[in-house]
Design a protein around this motif. Structure first.
Motif, PDB file in Angstrom:
ATOM      1  N   LEU A 190       1.415  -6.654  14.806  1.00  0.00           N
ATOM      2  CA  LEU A 190       0.696  -5.406  15.023  1.00  0.00           C
ATOM      3  C   LEU A 190      -0.479  -5.323  14.055  1.00  0.00           C
ATOM      4  CD1 LEU A 190       0.665  -2.756  16.627  1.00  0.00           C
ATOM      5  CD2 LEU A 190       2.116  -1.758  14.850  1.00  0.00           C
ATOM      6  N   PRO A 191      -1.715  -5.368  14.576  1.00  0.00           N
ATOM      7  CA  PRO A 191      -2.872  -5.326  13.679  1.00  0.00           C
ATOM      8  C   PRO A 191      -3.106  -3.922  13.120  1.00  0.00           C
ATOM      9  CG  PRO A 191      -3.586  -5.447  15.974  1.00  0.00           C
ATOM     10  CD  PRO A 191      -2.100  -5.566  15.986  1.00  0.00           C
ATOM     11  N   LYS A 192      -3.610  -3.878  11.889  1.00  0.00           N
ATOM     12  CA  LYS A 192      -4.021  -2.619  11.259  1.00  0.00           C
ATOM     13  C   LYS A 192      -5.484  -2.343  11.602  1.00  0.00           C
ATOM     14  CE  LYS A 192      -1.156  -3.068   7.065  1.00  0.00           C
ATOM     15  NZ  LYS A 192      -1.222  -3.167   5.597  1.00  0.00           N
ATOM     16  N   PRO A 193      -5.862  -1.077  11.704  1.00  0.00           N
ATOM     17  CA  PRO A 193      -5.003   0.113  11.732  1.00  0.00           C
ATOM     18  C   PRO A 193      -4.258   0.208  13.058  1.00  0.00           C
ATOM     19  CG  PRO A 193      -7.259   0.741  12.148  1.00  0.00           C
ATOM     20  CD  PRO A 193      -7.297  -0.731  11.860  1.00  0.00           C
ATOM     21  N   PHE A 194      -3.116   0.877  13.047  1.00  0.00           N
ATOM     22  CA  PHE A 194      -2.310   0.979  14.256  1.00  0.00           C
ATOM     23  C   PHE A 194      -1.920   2.430  14.496  1.00  0.00           C
ATOM     24  CE2 PHE A 194       0.417  -0.086  10.649  1.00  0.00           C
ATOM     25  CZ  PHE A 194       1.317   0.965  10.665  1.00  0.00           C
ATOM     26  N   ASN A 230      18.173 -14.348  11.322  1.00  0.00           N
ATOM     27  CA  ASN A 230      17.502 -14.115  12.602  1.00  0.00           C
ATOM     28  C   ASN A 230      17.148 -12.652  12.841  1.00  0.00           C
ATOM     29  OD1 ASN A 230      20.052 -13.098  13.065  1.00  0.00           O
ATOM     30  ND2 ASN A 230      20.211 -13.902  15.146  1.00  0.00           N
ATOM     31  N   VAL A 231      17.100 -11.847  11.762  1.00  0.00           N
ATOM     32  CA  VAL A 231      16.711 -10.443  11.898  1.00  0.00           C
ATOM     33  C   VAL A 231      15.307 -10.348  12.498  1.00  0.00           C
ATOM     34  CG1 VAL A 231      15.861 -10.410   9.507  1.00  0.00           C
ATOM     35  CG2 VAL A 231      16.428  -8.269  10.641  1.00  0.00           C
ATOM     36  N   PRO A 232      15.076  -9.439  13.458  1.00  0.00           N
ATOM     37  CA  PRO A 232      13.738  -9.294  14.037  1.00  0.00           C
ATOM     38  C   PRO A 232      12.708  -8.876  12.991  1.00  0.00           C
ATOM     39  CG  PRO A 232      15.373  -8.198  15.406  1.00  0.00           C
ATOM     40  CD  PRO A 232      16.068  -8.584  14.140  1.00  0.00           C
ATOM     41  N   VAL A 233      11.523  -9.479  13.065  1.00  0.00           N
ATOM     42  CA  VAL A 233      10.451  -9.202  12.107  1.00  0.00           C
ATOM     43  C   VAL A 233       9.184  -8.795  12.855  1.00  0.00           C
ATOM     44  CG1 VAL A 233       8.953 -10.142  10.308  1.00  0.00           C
ATOM     45  CG2 VAL A 233      11.355 -10.830  10.406  1.00  0.00           C
ATOM     46  N   LEU A 234       8.657  -7.635  12.486  1.00  0.00           N
ATOM     47  CA  LEU A 234       7.366  -7.171  12.994  1.00  0.00           C
ATOM     48  C   LEU A 234       6.348  -7.318  11.866  1.00  0.00           C
ATOM     49  CD1 LEU A 234       5.556  -5.730  15.073  1.00  0.00           C
ATOM     50  CD2 LEU A 234       6.418  -3.552  14.198  1.00  0.00           C
ATOM     51  N   MET A 235       5.329  -8.127  12.103  1.00  0.00           N
ATOM     52  CA  MET A 235       4.324  -8.405  11.076  1.00  0.00           C
ATOM     53  C   MET A 235       3.148  -7.445  11.219  1.00  0.00           C
ATOM     54  SD  MET A 235       3.607 -10.660   8.585  1.00  0.00           S
ATOM     55  CE  MET A 235       4.423 -12.211   8.984  1.00  0.00           C
ATOM     56  N   LEU A 236       2.732  -6.856  10.086  1.00  0.00           N
ATOM     57  CA  LEU A 236       1.549  -5.993  10.041  1.00  0.00           C
ATOM     58  C   LEU A 236       0.441  -6.724   9.290  1.00  0.00           C
ATOM     59  CD1 LEU A 236       3.130  -2.590   8.921  1.00  0.00           C
ATOM     60  CD2 LEU A 236       2.772  -3.413  11.257  1.00  0.00           C
ATOM     61  N   THR A 237      -0.778  -6.634   9.788  1.00  0.00           N
ATOM     62  CA  THR A 237      -1.888  -7.266   9.075  1.00  0.00           C
ATOM     63  C   THR A 237      -3.230  -6.725   9.540  1.00  0.00           C
ATOM     64  OG1 THR A 237      -2.956  -9.368   8.545  1.00  0.00           O
ATOM     65  CG2 THR A 237      -1.997  -9.171  10.718  1.00  0.00           C
ATOM     66  N   ALA A 238      -4.177  -6.761   8.612  1.00  0.00           N
ATOM     67  CA  ALA A 238      -5.551  -6.392   8.946  1.00  0.00           C
ATOM     68  C   ALA A 238      -6.302  -7.557   9.565  1.00  0.00           C
ATOM     69  CB  ALA A 238      -6.272  -5.898   7.691  1.00  0.00           C
ATOM     70  N   ARG A 239      -5.703  -8.751   9.571  1.00  0.00           N
ATOM     71  CA  ARG A 239      -6.355  -9.919  10.163  1.00  0.00           C
ATOM     72  C   ARG A 239      -6.341  -9.798  11.678  1.00  0.00           C
ATOM     73  NH1 ARG A 239      -5.275 -15.132   6.538  1.00  0.00           N
ATOM     74  NH2 ARG A 239      -4.955 -14.149   4.530  1.00  0.00           N
ATOM     75  N   GLU A 290       0.871  -1.183   0.000  1.00  0.00           N
ATOM     76  CA  GLU A 290       0.000   0.000   0.000  1.00  0.00           C
ATOM     77  C   GLU A 290       0.908   1.233   0.000  1.00  0.00           C
ATOM     78  OE1 GLU A 290      -3.393   2.107   2.789  1.00  0.00           O
ATOM     79  OE2 GLU A 290      -3.012  -0.052   3.025  1.00  0.00           O
ATOM     80  N   GLU A 291       1.027   1.871  -1.151  1.00  0.00           N
ATOM     81  CA  GLU A 291       2.043   2.898  -1.349  1.00  0.00           C
ATOM     82  C   GLU A 291       1.938   4.041  -0.341  1.00  0.00           C
ATOM     83  OE1 GLU A 291       3.659   5.873  -4.899  1.00  0.00           O
ATOM     84  OE2 GLU A 291       2.133   4.352  -5.322  1.00  0.00           O
ATOM     85  N   ARG A 292       0.729   4.498  -0.086  1.00  0.00           N
ATOM     86  CA  ARG A 292       0.563   5.629   0.824  1.00  0.00           C
ATOM     87  C   ARG A 292       1.031   5.270   2.230  1.00  0.00           C
ATOM     88  NH1 ARG A 292      -3.315   7.211   4.353  1.00  0.00           N
ATOM     89  NH2 ARG A 292      -3.563   9.453   4.725  1.00  0.00           N
ATOM     90  N   LEU A 293       0.661   4.082   2.706  1.00  0.00           N
ATOM     91  CA  LEU A 293       1.066   3.663   4.046  1.00  0.00           C
ATOM     92  C   LEU A 293       2.576   3.457   4.110  1.00  0.00           C
ATOM     93  CD1 LEU A 293       0.431   2.797   6.918  1.00  0.00           C
ATOM     94  CD2 LEU A 293      -0.096   0.501   6.046  1.00  0.00           C
TER      95      LEU A 293
END
Length: 229
Positions: A100-104, A73-82, A10-13
């Motif tokens: 981290l759920p969307k919107p945040f 093993n780089v830390p990963v923060l997952m974003l999702t609307a689920r 999502e380009e704007r986000l």
């Protein structure tokens, strides 16, 4: 300065996240599809990845799975609307470190990033140094040695060698190597893999010995740490 890869279609986000993080002192890079994310994360050292679940090419879950399979093993923060618990469990089981759920709210995003970035950097670096036989790669320093001798590689050469060295003995098809190292660029053809393998052989191999990058006829390439002969 911490380096963050933002993976968001999502380009704007994506622009908004990048701007906020830049204002907070992070160095950011943005990609919009899963294959490009995988290629960048394997080729360059990032301190943290922000990965959206729903992505073109490869979804965020598959990106994380492939990174963990490659021992990144780089830390990963997952974003999702689920929002279902089952979805959160799936993301964490795939190898994400937080969710981290969307919107945040951006203060929460920044707080979660600070928590993830508290990982001891020395431990992360030690874990990411790769060795197979007499070849050693350090993704943090983007450096390669053979028998203690430094070898200079381009970014693509390094990414290709790192992919092979992470799984010595595993056969990688040309299409898999193309997706991993070059992403989904339509201008790139599979024969570029053969070309870059030849570049690596010229830099790694010594006269009269078998190449450590072995061609498997009809299949692809594999890294052999101890070639016979």
């Amino acid at each position: 300065m911490l380096r963050v890869l933002i993976v968001e279609d999502e380009e704007r986000l994506a622009r908004l996240i990048s701007r906020v993080l830049s204002e907070e002192g992070y160095a950011t890079e943005t990609v919009s599809d899963g294959r490009s994310a995988l290629a960048r994360a394997l080729a360059e050292p990032f301190d943290l990845l922000i990965v959206d679940w729903m992505l073109p090419e490869l979804d965020g879950i598959e990106v994380v799975r492939r990174l963990r399979a490659a021992r990144m093993n780089v830390p990963v923060l997952m974003l999702t609307a689920r929002t279902q618990i089952e979805d959160r469990v799936e993301g964490l089981d795939a190898g994400a470190d937080d969710y981290l759920p969307k919107p945040f709210a951006f203060p929460e995003l920044l707080a979660r990033m600070r928590a993830l970035s508290r990982w001891p950097r020395e431990t992360k670096r030690t874990d990411t140094v790769l060795s197979a036989g007499d070849v050693t790669l350090d993704p943090v320093r983007h450096a390669v040695w053979r028998d203690g001798e430094r070898i200079e590689l381009s970014a693509r050469e390094f990414a290709l060698l790192a992919t092979l060295v992470r799984r010595p003995g595993q056969v990688f098809t040309r299409s898999v190597l193309l997706d991993t190292v070059w992403g989904s660029s339509p201008e790139v053809y599979t024969n570029v893999v053969d070309l870059y393998v030849s570049y690596l052989r010229k830099k790694l191999d010594r006269e009269g010995e078998r190449s450590r990058i072995r061609t498997v006829r009809g299949a692809g390439y594999t890294f052999d740490p101890h070639p016979a002969g």
